[in-house]
Design an enzyme around this catalytic site. Structure first.
Site, PDB file in Angstrom:
ATOM      1  N   ASN A   1      -7.994   4.667  -6.397  1.00  0.00           N
ATOM      2  CA  ASN A   1      -7.024   4.509  -7.484  1.00  0.00           C
ATOM      3  C   ASN A   1      -7.066   3.109  -8.096  1.00  0.00           C
ATOM      4  OD1 ASN A   1      -5.986   3.405  -5.097  1.00  0.00           O
ATOM      5  ND2 ASN A   1      -3.866   3.734  -5.730  1.00  0.00           N
TER       6      ASN A   1
ATOM      7  N   HIS B   1      -1.827  -9.457  -2.011  1.00  0.00           N
ATOM      8  CA  HIS B   1      -1.063  -8.349  -2.573  1.00  0.00           C
ATOM      9  C   HIS B   1      -0.357  -8.793  -3.849  1.00  0.00           C
ATOM     10  CE1 HIS B   1       1.645  -4.952  -2.884  1.00  0.00           C
ATOM     11  NE2 HIS B   1       1.040  -4.372  -1.863  1.00  0.00           N
TER      12      HIS B   1
ATOM     13  N   GLU C   1      -1.658  -1.063   6.340  1.00  0.00           N
ATOM     14  CA  GLU C   1      -1.541  -2.388   5.734  1.00  0.00           C
ATOM     15  C   GLU C   1      -0.939  -3.398   6.703  1.00  0.00           C
ATOM     16  OE1 GLU C   1      -1.231  -2.849   1.242  1.00  0.00           O
ATOM     17  OE2 GLU C   1       0.821  -3.148   1.929  1.00  0.00           O
TER      18      GLU C   1
END
Length: 296
Positions: free
Chosen positions: A163, A183, A251
């Site tokens: 994605n 991030h 994560e």
């Protein structure tokens, strides 16, 4: 869940002496952002690197870079073609790239023409009883293929989720032994709010007041050996927590690994930006976009 063994890697061309950081990295060009960590690893922002010096170095070594992308179920239909077409154009232009396309079945894959610098391999993941944990499935599958053949085919390897869409050049400035992605959402937040695993019994545990950055899980890079080392630690962490009746996220295990094993290079949020966010002045040049944008 089977174990994954680390085996010796074949000697690759890039194992010669590395460039000096000062030969290509120009951190003073970006005084508005953090460009070097406290363990002296570079953080790559636009304008901080000298591309010509890097290109000259890596072309002499005739490198090959692997890009593993995971797509299962609807991700194949909704994302994979856009990812591959954008990656073929912007990922490591001018260098040999092997795309490792990890899918759960043999679907109707989009047609992307190979070229002397662009080749494609389809890697089918087995459907095991834990297949609904997609991160676990893709990492275990990737580890098996690294051991089986990838370690002998590429000098550097990136693993990304489907994605993502490349917007601009993702080039040799990103290469390193161990590469972490900052991030986009959490980079600009107070570290005390980082969503680390806070349960002390978990293998992913990071105590309050500890930690460096919050790393995103959609991109990880480095040498095949370092990617394999991360996956081994990730799988061990999952097994540890399963025995304790715990369940943490991919994560969070990734962040614990980089807390203990500092990355040698960090990619700024420009390399994985969510277009739904209001872009701060520090984000000048979006290299990779999350697609479709997440609103949360």
């Amino acid at each position: 869940m089977g174990s994954v063994m680390i085996v010796p890697l074949c000697s690759r061309n890039h194992q010669a002496q590395e460039l000096q950081l000062s030969d290509w990295f120009k951190p003073r060009r970006r005084p508005d952002v953090i460009t070097i960590t406290n363990w002296l690893a570079p953080i790559i922002w636009e304008k901080t690197f000298h591309r010509q010096a890097l290109e000259k170095y890596y072309r002499k070594r005739n490198i090959t870079v692997g890009l593993a992308v995971f797509a299962a179920g609807r991700l194949v239909d909704e994302h994979l073609e856009l990812f591959l077409r954008s990656a073929k154009k912007y990922f490591m232009p001018g260098h040999r790239v092997v795309f490792y396309i990890m899918v759960d079945t043999y679907p109707q894959l989009p047609y992307i023409q190979s070229s002397p610098l662009r080749s494609f391999q389809v890697l089918v993941m087995g459907r095991e009883r834990w297949w609904i944990d997609l991160d676990l499935m893709r990492m275990k599958t990737l580890a098996e293929h690294i051991v089986d053949h990838i370690q002998n085919e590429v000098d550097f390897l990136f693993s990304m989720t489907a994605n993502l869409v490349f917007q601009n050049e993702f080039g040799v400035e990103t290469l390193g032994a161990s590469v972490a992605q900052l991030h986009a959402r959490w980079y600009f937040q107070n570290p005390k709010y980082f969503p680390y695993e806070r349960r002390p019994k978990s293998a992913a545990y990071i105590p309050f007041g500890k930690g460096d950055f919050y790393y995103g899980g959609s991109t990880i890079g480095g040498t095949p050996r370092r990617i394999l080392d991360f996956i081994q630690n990730y799988l061990k962490g999952i097994l540890h927590d399963m025995r304790s009746g715990l369940n943490s996220s991919y994560e969070k295990y990734l962040n614990k690994y980089f807390f203990l094993n500092k990355p040698t290079k960090l990619l700024s949020p420009e390399y994985n930006w969510n277009p739904m966010f209001i872009s701060p002045k520090q984000v000048r040049y979006m290299k990779v976009a999350l697609y479709p944008p997440e609103t949360s």
